[in-house]
Design a protein around this motif. Structure first.
Motif, PDB file in Angstrom:
ATOM      1  N   ALA A 161      17.247  43.429  -2.735  1.00  0.00           N
ATOM      2  CA  ALA A 161      15.661  42.420  -3.214  1.00  0.00           C
ATOM      3  C   ALA A 161      14.481  43.415  -2.451  1.00  0.00           C
ATOM      4  O   ALA A 161      13.234  43.194  -2.664  1.00  0.00           O
ATOM      5  N   LEU A 162      15.265  43.493  -1.113  1.00  0.00           N
ATOM      6  CA  LEU A 162      13.519  44.198  -0.315  1.00  0.00           C
ATOM      7  C   LEU A 162      13.651  46.068  -0.748  1.00  0.00           C
ATOM      8  O   LEU A 162      12.985  46.420   0.128  1.00  0.00           O
ATOM      9  N   GLY A 163      14.784  46.438  -1.586  1.00  0.00           N
ATOM     10  CA  GLY A 163      14.592  47.236  -1.905  1.00  0.00           C
ATOM     11  C   GLY A 163      14.881  48.591  -0.411  1.00  0.00           C
ATOM     12  O   GLY A 163      14.299  49.884   0.114  1.00  0.00           O
ATOM     13  N   LEU A 164      15.563  47.731   0.186  1.00  0.00           N
ATOM     14  CA  LEU A 164      16.484  49.036   1.580  1.00  0.00           C
ATOM     15  C   LEU A 164      17.882  49.331   0.958  1.00  0.00           C
ATOM     16  O   LEU A 164      18.909  48.465   0.482  1.00  0.00           O
ATOM     17  N   HIS A 165      17.727  50.006   2.077  1.00  0.00           N
ATOM     18  CA  HIS A 165      19.231  50.531   1.748  1.00  0.00           C
ATOM     19  C   HIS A 165      20.445  50.365   2.609  1.00  0.00           C
ATOM     20  O   HIS A 165      19.620  49.582   3.743  1.00  0.00           O
ATOM     21  N   LEU A 166      21.644  49.981   2.096  1.00  0.00           N
ATOM     22  CA  LEU A 166      22.475  49.356   2.283  1.00  0.00           C
ATOM     23  C   LEU A 166      22.433  50.044   3.891  1.00  0.00           C
ATOM     24  O   LEU A 166      23.386  49.065   4.467  1.00  0.00           O
ATOM     25  N   ASP A 167      22.615  50.885   4.833  1.00  0.00           N
ATOM     26  CA  ASP A 167      22.129  51.023   6.646  1.00  0.00           C
ATOM     27  C   ASP A 167      21.429  50.193   7.078  1.00  0.00           C
ATOM     28  O   ASP A 167      21.133  50.299   7.738  1.00  0.00           O
ATOM     29  N   GLN A 168      20.525  49.774   5.975  1.00  0.00           N
ATOM     30  CA  GLN A 168      19.515  48.466   6.808  1.00  0.00           C
ATOM     31  C   GLN A 168      20.067  47.461   6.885  1.00  0.00           C
ATOM     32  O   GLN A 168      19.681  46.543   7.235  1.00  0.00           O
ATOM     33  N   TYR A 184      12.822  36.237  -7.781  1.00  0.00           N
ATOM     34  CA  TYR A 184      12.756  37.623  -8.775  1.00  0.00           C
ATOM     35  C   TYR A 184      11.321  37.603 -10.604  1.00  0.00           C
ATOM     36  O   TYR A 184      11.625  36.560 -10.571  1.00  0.00           O
ATOM     37  N   THR A 185      11.061  38.593 -10.248  1.00  0.00           N
ATOM     38  CA  THR A 185       9.800  39.255 -11.871  1.00  0.00           C
ATOM     39  C   THR A 185      10.201  40.012 -12.109  1.00  0.00           C
ATOM     40  O   THR A 185      10.723  40.784 -11.673  1.00  0.00           O
ATOM     41  N   GLU A 186       9.640  40.278 -12.976  1.00  0.00           N
ATOM     42  CA  GLU A 186       9.212  41.707 -14.088  1.00  0.00           C
ATOM     43  C   GLU A 186       8.985  41.845 -13.294  1.00  0.00           C
ATOM     44  O   GLU A 186      10.058  43.365 -13.386  1.00  0.00           O
ATOM     45  N   PRO A 189      11.280  42.138  -6.925  1.00  0.00           N
ATOM     46  CA  PRO A 189      11.375  40.232  -6.608  1.00  0.00           C
ATOM     47  C   PRO A 189      10.555  40.029  -5.143  1.00  0.00           C
ATOM     48  O   PRO A 189      10.273  41.013  -4.728  1.00  0.00           O
ATOM     49  N   PHE A 190      10.760  38.703  -4.806  1.00  0.00           N
ATOM     50  CA  PHE A 190       9.863  38.252  -3.671  1.00  0.00           C
ATOM     51  C   PHE A 190      10.889  37.519  -3.311  1.00  0.00           C
ATOM     52  O   PHE A 190      11.488  36.594  -3.001  1.00  0.00           O
ATOM     53  N   LEU A 191      11.053  37.678  -1.551  1.00  0.00           N
ATOM     54  CA  LEU A 191      12.099  37.338  -0.068  1.00  0.00           C
ATOM     55  C   LEU A 191      10.755  35.717  -0.060  1.00  0.00           C
ATOM     56  O   LEU A 191      10.259  36.660   0.927  1.00  0.00           O
ATOM     57  N   LYS A 207       6.727  25.041 -10.165  1.00  0.00           N
ATOM     58  CA  LYS A 207       7.311  26.299 -11.116  1.00  0.00           C
ATOM     59  C   LYS A 207       5.812  27.301 -11.869  1.00  0.00           C
ATOM     60  O   LYS A 207       6.543  28.728 -12.392  1.00  0.00           O
ATOM     61  N   SER A 208       5.439  27.226 -10.965  1.00  0.00           N
ATOM     62  CA  SER A 208       3.910  28.406 -11.670  1.00  0.00           C
ATOM     63  C   SER A 208       3.695  29.601 -10.626  1.00  0.00           C
ATOM     64  O   SER A 208       4.224  28.931  -9.437  1.00  0.00           O
ATOM     65  N   GLY A 209       2.975  30.631 -10.524  1.00  0.00           N
ATOM     66  CA  GLY A 209       2.781  30.878  -9.474  1.00  0.00           C
ATOM     67  C   GLY A 209       4.156  32.058  -9.699  1.00  0.00           C
ATOM     68  O   GLY A 209       4.176  33.102  -8.834  1.00  0.00           O
ATOM     69  N   ARG A 210       4.607  32.185 -10.765  1.00  0.00           N
ATOM     70  CA  ARG A 210       5.471  33.261 -10.447  1.00  0.00           C
ATOM     71  C   ARG A 210       5.606  34.900 -11.132  1.00  0.00           C
ATOM     72  O   ARG A 210       6.573  35.189 -12.125  1.00  0.00           O
ATOM     73  N   ASP A 211       4.150  35.479 -11.371  1.00  0.00           N
ATOM     74  CA  ASP A 211       4.054  36.651 -11.868  1.00  0.00           C
ATOM     75  C   ASP A 211       4.652  37.650 -10.937  1.00  0.00           C
ATOM     76  O   ASP A 211       4.949  37.700  -9.274  1.00  0.00           O
ATOM     77  N   SER A 212       4.092  38.848 -11.050  1.00  0.00           N
ATOM     78  CA  SER A 212       4.752  39.973  -9.942  1.00  0.00           C
ATOM     79  C   SER A 212       3.848  40.208  -9.169  1.00  0.00           C
ATOM     80  O   SER A 212       4.118  41.738  -8.907  1.00  0.00           O
ATOM     81  N   ASP A 213       2.664  40.026  -9.560  1.00  0.00           N
ATOM     82  CA  ASP A 213       1.677  40.707  -8.429  1.00  0.00           C
ATOM     83  C   ASP A 213       1.363  39.539  -7.229  1.00  0.00           C
ATOM     84  O   ASP A 213       1.806  38.546  -6.904  1.00  0.00           O
ATOM     85  N   ALA A 214       1.463  40.576  -6.107  1.00  0.00           N
ATOM     86  CA  ALA A 214       1.625  40.077  -5.012  1.00  0.00           C
ATOM     87  C   ALA A 214       0.384  39.749  -4.214  1.00  0.00           C
ATOM     88  O   ALA A 214      -0.887  40.459  -4.870  1.00  0.00           O
TER      89      ALA A 214
END
Length: 220
Positions: A161-168, A184-186, A189-191, A207-214
């Motif tokens: 989810a964080l886009g980390l390599h498995l080695d991390q 998970y958004t379109e 993902p957000f941790l 249930k609100s505020g689940r958009d893709s923008d950080a």
């Protein structure tokens, strides 16, 4: 998309000194039952659309504790959320395993680690992440669901989810009965929280505020 609540099973007598793996008959001990009862009480206000669990007893017992009082909901078993198949390492004490050459690979280069007679950590991550994506697609876009799994599996899902390599992934922690939340958004993902063993759950009710923008600047 969906909000995923990842829960590691509660303590067992083997948790810590022994690598339980797929050893059958490993149940929550008194400490573990107390942990999951407290977690279930914290999560009671959160409406869940699905509860999914590893087939292993310690996870099933944890999931059943969270299920209690939730009418019309059951526990779905998905083997892909089961523990890493540690093969010949299963049932051995960690202090012994730490002397094995493979231990250093697991710690520093886990993407190259394959357990003798078992699976690789990369294979375990692939099956678990594939399961998450399938459940995300299967459930309603605004669904909130819970998966009860195991430490290394949860860490592998978080790394993805964080886009980390498995080695991390060894930099991530997943304690017994801890709550980790990924939204998970379109777009990404957000941790939302990691290894939470006692926090509030108010932010999981909306249930609100689940958009893709950080939020620039971190948000409120």
């Amino acid at each position: 998309m969906a909000t995923l609540l990842l829960v590691r099973h509660g303590l067992t007598e083997m948790t810590g000194p022994v690598l339980a793996g797929w050893t059958p008959g490993v149940h929550l001990d008194e400490r573990g039952r107390r942990q999951v009862a407290e977690l279930a009480a914290r999560l009671a206000p959160v409406s869940l659309d699905m509860i999914v669990s590893s087939p292993l007893e310690r996870c099933q017992e944890t999931a059943q504790a969270i299920l209690a009082g939730r009418d019309g909901l059951g526990v779905q078993t998905d083997e892909r959320f089961g523990e890493v198949r540690y093969g010949e390492w299963t049932g051995r004490r960690l202090e012994e395993l730490a002397k094995e050459d493979l231990w250093k690979v697991v710690q520093a280069h886990p993407s190259a680690a394959r357990f003798p007679g078992g699976e690789s950590l990369a294979e375990a991550q692939h099956r678990a992440v594939s399961a998450v994506r399938e459940w995300n697609d299967r459930l309603a876009p605004e669904a909130t669901y819970l998966v009860c799994s195991h430490g290394d599996i949860i860490k592998a899902i978080v790394a993805d989810a964080l886009g980390l390599h498995l080695d991390q992934f060894q930099r991530i922690q997943a304690d017994p009965a801890a709550l980790t939340v990924i939204r998970y958004t379109e777009l990404r993902p957000f941790l939302v929280r990691l290894n939470d063993v006692g926090g509030r759950v108010d932010d999981l009710l909306a249930k609100s505020g689940r958009d893709s923008d950080a939020a620039v600047g971190g948000g409120a």
